[in-house]
Scaffold this motif. Structure first.
Motif, PDB file in Angstrom:
ATOM      1  N   ALA A 148       0.843  -1.196   0.000  1.00  0.00           N
ATOM      2  CA  ALA A 148       0.000   0.000   0.000  1.00  0.00           C
ATOM      3  C   ALA A 148       0.878   1.246   0.000  1.00  0.00           C
ATOM      4  CB  ALA A 148      -0.907   0.005   1.220  1.00  0.00           C
ATOM      5  N   PRO A 149       0.332   2.376  -0.476  1.00  0.00           N
ATOM      6  CA  PRO A 149       1.111   3.622  -0.416  1.00  0.00           C
ATOM      7  C   PRO A 149       1.205   4.142   1.015  1.00  0.00           C
ATOM      8  CG  PRO A 149      -1.080   4.060  -1.252  1.00  0.00           C
ATOM      9  CD  PRO A 149      -0.972   2.572  -1.113  1.00  0.00           C
ATOM     10  N   VAL A 150       2.292   4.864   1.253  1.00  0.00           N
ATOM     11  CA  VAL A 150       2.549   5.416   2.586  1.00  0.00           C
ATOM     12  C   VAL A 150       2.759   6.917   2.474  1.00  0.00           C
ATOM     13  CG1 VAL A 150       4.206   5.505   4.488  1.00  0.00           C
ATOM     14  CG2 VAL A 150       3.631   3.309   3.455  1.00  0.00           C
ATOM     15  N   ARG A 205      17.087  16.325  -2.710  1.00  0.00           N
ATOM     16  CA  ARG A 205      16.059  15.956  -3.668  1.00  0.00           C
ATOM     17  C   ARG A 205      16.276  14.532  -4.199  1.00  0.00           C
ATOM     18  NH1 ARG A 205      12.992  20.171  -4.790  1.00  0.00           N
ATOM     19  NH2 ARG A 205      12.040  19.142  -6.572  1.00  0.00           N
ATOM     20  N   GLU A 206      16.553  13.625  -3.286  1.00  0.00           N
ATOM     21  CA  GLU A 206      16.866  12.250  -3.671  1.00  0.00           C
ATOM     22  C   GLU A 206      15.790  11.300  -3.162  1.00  0.00           C
ATOM     23  OE1 GLU A 206      20.654  11.640  -1.788  1.00  0.00           O
ATOM     24  OE2 GLU A 206      19.886  12.318   0.129  1.00  0.00           O
ATOM     25  N   SER A 207      15.830  10.084  -3.703  1.00  0.00           N
ATOM     26  CA  SER A 207      14.950   9.022  -3.226  1.00  0.00           C
ATOM     27  C   SER A 207      15.819   7.988  -2.527  1.00  0.00           C
ATOM     28  CB  SER A 207      14.209   8.384  -4.406  1.00  0.00           C
ATOM     29  OG  SER A 207      13.477   7.255  -3.980  1.00  0.00           O
ATOM     30  N   ILE A 208      15.459   7.693  -1.291  1.00  0.00           N
ATOM     31  CA  ILE A 208      16.210   6.723  -0.512  1.00  0.00           C
ATOM     32  C   ILE A 208      15.275   5.599  -0.102  1.00  0.00           C
ATOM     33  CG2 ILE A 208      17.587   6.333   1.562  1.00  0.00           C
ATOM     34  CD1 ILE A 208      18.953   8.201  -0.346  1.00  0.00           C
ATOM     35  N   LYS A 209      15.641   4.377  -0.430  1.00  0.00           N
ATOM     36  CA  LYS A 209      14.819   3.193  -0.111  1.00  0.00           C
ATOM     37  C   LYS A 209      13.395   3.363  -0.647  1.00  0.00           C
ATOM     38  CE  LYS A 209      17.526   1.978   3.941  1.00  0.00           C
ATOM     39  NZ  LYS A 209      17.534   1.536   5.334  1.00  0.00           N
ATOM     40  N   PRO A 233       5.456   4.783  -2.621  1.00  0.00           N
ATOM     41  CA  PRO A 233       4.293   4.238  -3.335  1.00  0.00           C
ATOM     42  C   PRO A 233       3.879   2.833  -2.891  1.00  0.00           C
ATOM     43  CG  PRO A 233       6.221   4.351  -4.776  1.00  0.00           C
ATOM     44  CD  PRO A 233       6.591   5.024  -3.504  1.00  0.00           C
ATOM     45  N   PHE A 234       4.845   2.015  -2.485  1.00  0.00           N
ATOM     46  CA  PHE A 234       4.525   0.627  -2.126  1.00  0.00           C
ATOM     47  C   PHE A 234       5.300   0.241  -0.859  1.00  0.00           C
ATOM     48  CE2 PHE A 234       2.408   0.203  -6.077  1.00  0.00           C
ATOM     49  CZ  PHE A 234       3.208   0.781  -7.053  1.00  0.00           C
ATOM     50  N   ALA A 235       4.603   0.161   0.244  1.00  0.00           N
ATOM     51  CA  ALA A 235       5.271  -0.127   1.512  1.00  0.00           C
ATOM     52  C   ALA A 235       5.789  -1.560   1.566  1.00  0.00           C
ATOM     53  CB  ALA A 235       4.306   0.114   2.669  1.00  0.00           C
ATOM     54  N   GLN A 236       6.924  -1.712   2.247  1.00  0.00           N
ATOM     55  CA  GLN A 236       7.501  -3.039   2.473  1.00  0.00           C
ATOM     56  C   GLN A 236       7.613  -3.279   3.979  1.00  0.00           C
ATOM     57  OE1 GLN A 236      11.042  -1.955   0.095  1.00  0.00           O
ATOM     58  NE2 GLN A 236      10.544  -3.702  -1.194  1.00  0.00           N
ATOM     59  N   GLU A 237       7.628  -4.546   4.363  1.00  0.00           N
ATOM     60  CA  GLU A 237       7.663  -4.855   5.796  1.00  0.00           C
ATOM     61  C   GLU A 237       8.901  -4.270   6.474  1.00  0.00           C
ATOM     62  OE1 GLU A 237       6.223  -9.217   4.889  1.00  0.00           O
ATOM     63  OE2 GLU A 237       6.159  -8.898   7.055  1.00  0.00           O
ATOM     64  N   GLU A 238       9.999  -4.228   5.760  1.00  0.00           N
ATOM     65  CA  GLU A 238      11.229  -3.687   6.355  1.00  0.00           C
ATOM     66  C   GLU A 238      11.201  -2.178   6.543  1.00  0.00           C
ATOM     67  OE1 GLU A 238      11.004  -5.669   3.684  1.00  0.00           O
ATOM     68  OE2 GLU A 238      12.305  -4.966   2.043  1.00  0.00           O
ATOM     69  N   VAL A 292       4.087  -1.847   8.947  1.00  0.00           N
ATOM     70  CA  VAL A 292       3.677  -2.417   7.675  1.00  0.00           C
ATOM     71  C   VAL A 292       3.295  -3.872   7.921  1.00  0.00           C
ATOM     72  CG1 VAL A 292       4.310  -2.904   5.291  1.00  0.00           C
ATOM     73  CG2 VAL A 292       5.227  -0.876   6.446  1.00  0.00           C
ATOM     74  N   LYS A 293       2.036  -4.167   7.673  1.00  0.00           N
ATOM     75  CA  LYS A 293       1.507  -5.506   7.959  1.00  0.00           C
ATOM     76  C   LYS A 293       1.544  -6.361   6.698  1.00  0.00           C
ATOM     77  CE  LYS A 293      -2.208  -3.392   9.190  1.00  0.00           C
ATOM     78  NZ  LYS A 293      -3.571  -3.037   9.679  1.00  0.00           N
TER      79      LYS A 293
END
Lengths: 107, 114
Positions: free
Chosen positions: A17-19, A53-57, A75-80, A105-106
């Protein structure tokens, strides 16, 4: 006075899901904003800062001066990604932190 | 890699004791900071130092003092510990203003005052 507001103490989402972690600030000058993250049993560390202005993880954050916001998005959550996230405002030699938001994140 | 080391991971002290929390960094950073971390309150700055023997009060300095006799070491002192000082204490360092460099944090010292 300089202030950072994170309105959510806990944000719980399903994997994929998005966060969006919200951050609003109050600052009279030109703000320098950061997101820090603390994973379980690890030290607090820098995730990203607006000037880069970077994207990290997979996370991004855009400074919106009109709304005085610096929301963290993925955009897409991960359990980590489950961790405590702090928004912070640079004020000269020091940082002012928000209260933090726990992201769960479940699966 | 920058290393910020806090001497104790856990401490239990009694009310009224004088408590010393030690922090050492190995990267010749000018700035050092002490924060306390409490649930729902986030990180609050207690004191910071931008040079040897220099110190400035943060947002919650009451009941605390600091010492910076050497560049690499920054000590937080609780003159007379009280139960409301039970908290997680985080030390951090940075080489210059935060506009140019992020803070590097230690692992924290969890202090319990009984």
């Amino acid at each position: 006075a300089q202030r950072v507001t994170q309105p959510e103490k806990l944000l719980s989402v399903f994997k994929g899901a998005p966060v969006e972690l919200k951050c609003n600030y109050s600052y009279s000058g030109s703000p320098e904003l950061f997101w820090y993250v603390q994973y379980s049993r690890q030290r607090l560390q820098l995730l990203l800062r607006h000037i880069s202005r970077e994207s990290i993880k997979g996370f991004t954050a855009d400074l919106n001066k009109g709304e005085t916001s610096f929301h963290l998005k993925k955009p897409f959550a991960q359990e980590e990604d489950s961790a405590m996230y702090y928004c912070a405002l640079g004020d000269g030699n020091k940082l002012v932190f928000g209260a933090g938001t726990i992201l769960r994140v479940k699966s | 890699d920058v290393k910020v080391t806090q001497s104790s991971r856990y401490l239990v002290k009694r009310t009224g004791e004088k408590v010393f929390l030690e922090c050492v960094q190995d990267m010749d950073h000018e700035n050092m900071f002490w924060y306390r971390q409490d649930p729902g309150l986030g990180l609050r700055l207690i004191y910071f130092s931008y040079d040897v023997k220099m110190k400035e009060k943060g947002d919650i300095p009451e009941g605390y003092s600091v010492s910076r006799e050497k560049k690499e070491r920054f000590s937080l002192i609780l003159e007379s510990a009280s139960t409301n000082q039970t908290s997680m204490y985080l030390c951090a360092s940075s080489p210059q203003t935060v506009r140019n460099s992020p803070l590097h944090f230690g692992n924290g010292t969890r202090l319990t005052v009984t």
